[in-house]
Design an enzyme around this catalytic site. Structure first.
Site: not given
Length: 317
Positions: A67, A115
């Site tokens: 992830h 991110h």
């Protein structure tokens, strides 16, 4: 303005506290010699898919994934918020060599990797170059790549990535634009290729020159478990187990089972410490019971031995 400044200050302060009081990942210690032994005969984590039959459907596999794959490095904001921003320790190439075959890539219109708002010191071109270099050396492997528009922009994201994707088009699994079957490909279909899962504003697969590149992330042929926003460890583990069992009984859908989670008071590293070893033991138990095809298990901070034990759940020649 003052309120926003205060909120940012409090978040940074919390991150500093977490940085100094968050302990390293717990769990079992594995020697390099242990994880580096062949999976079966001469099969290694670099080439584990090469030992599986061509006829194997991707939906019938147990596939280790990561992830926020690129969140092992970043700019000054990443450094300051590291307890909340970091999700990996291995580089992309190291992950692939360790056996990871699903990666989670998030880009903005400038084609750099992020991110959320945090720049990860990486570009989409660099990601594709790394993947294709790996596939050149390991042509019987395949990489499933979620590509998310992290900016949630309009159609411009697809427009901007097309020239770059086109450079590497020979490395992507494509089907005719008119193909509406949504079938999950076999290993024979995707060896040496990237299976693209597009997550964008259009909510459609990427199409270039009448060829459809992969499929839409979240399409009807997928089941996604991603309870990431502060679940209890008990609840999260139960969801992981239920999704893995569902995957083992279905061979026509991709199951994307996220082991990852986060909150302001429980970091990705802490969730990984609480969950990864439990999931690994669960997988080992199912392997001993010959329960296979657990879907894609998507992790933060995976240990190499955990990756290997997920791989070993597959039925090798």
């Amino acid at each position: 303005m003052y309120k926003n400044y205060l909120q940012r200050t409090l978040v940074l302060l919390l991150c500093f506290i977490l940085y100094f009081f968050t302990f390293p990942l717990g769990g079992k210690a594995y020697s390099l010699n242990n994880w580096n032994k062949p999976i079966k005969n001469s099969v290694t984590t670099k080439q584990w898919m090469s030992a599986l039959p061509d006829t194997t459907n991707l939906a019938a596999l147990s596939i280790p994934g990561t992830h926020d794959t690129m969140s092992y490095n970043g700019d000054i904001t990443w450094t300051l918020t590291k307890p909340l921003a970091q999700t990996q320790t291995m580089s992309l190439y190291q992950q692939l060599e360790a056996g990871i075959r699903y990666i989670d890539i998030r880009a903005k219109d400038n084609l750099n990797i992020y991110h959320g708002p945090i720049f990860l010191n990486a570009s989409l071109s660099g990601v594709l170059e790394t993947i294709t270099q790996f596939l050149k050396k390991n042509p019987k492997e395949t990489i499933i790549m979620r590509l998310k528009d992290e900016q949630n922009s309009n159609d411009s994201f697809d427009y901007r990535i097309q020239p770059l994707i086109n450079i590497y088009k020979d490395y992507f699994y494509t089907t005719p634009r008119t193909d509406t079957s949504n079938k999950i490909p076999t290993l024979k279909d995707v060896r040496g290729k990237i299976l693209l899962l597009s997550e964008n504003h259009t909510k459609k697969p990427l199409v270039i020159n009448s060829r459809k590149f992969g499929m839409q992330f979240g399409a009807p042929n997928q089941v996604i478990q991603d309870d990431y926003n502060g679940p209890s460890v008990k609840t999260k583990f139960k969801e992981i187990v239920q999704t893995a069992y569902q995957a083992s009984k279905a061979d026509n859908k991709l199951f994307l089972n996220h082991i990852s989670a986060t909150s302001l008071t429980f970091t990705p590293r802490q969730y990984a410490a609480a969950l990864n070893n439990k999931v690994e033991q669960f997988v080992l138990n199912l392997t001993s019971e010959k329960v296979r095809g657990l879907g894609i298990l998507i992790m933060d901070f995976p240990e190499k031995q955990t990756i290997k034990n997920i791989i070993k759940n597959n039925k090798f020649n």
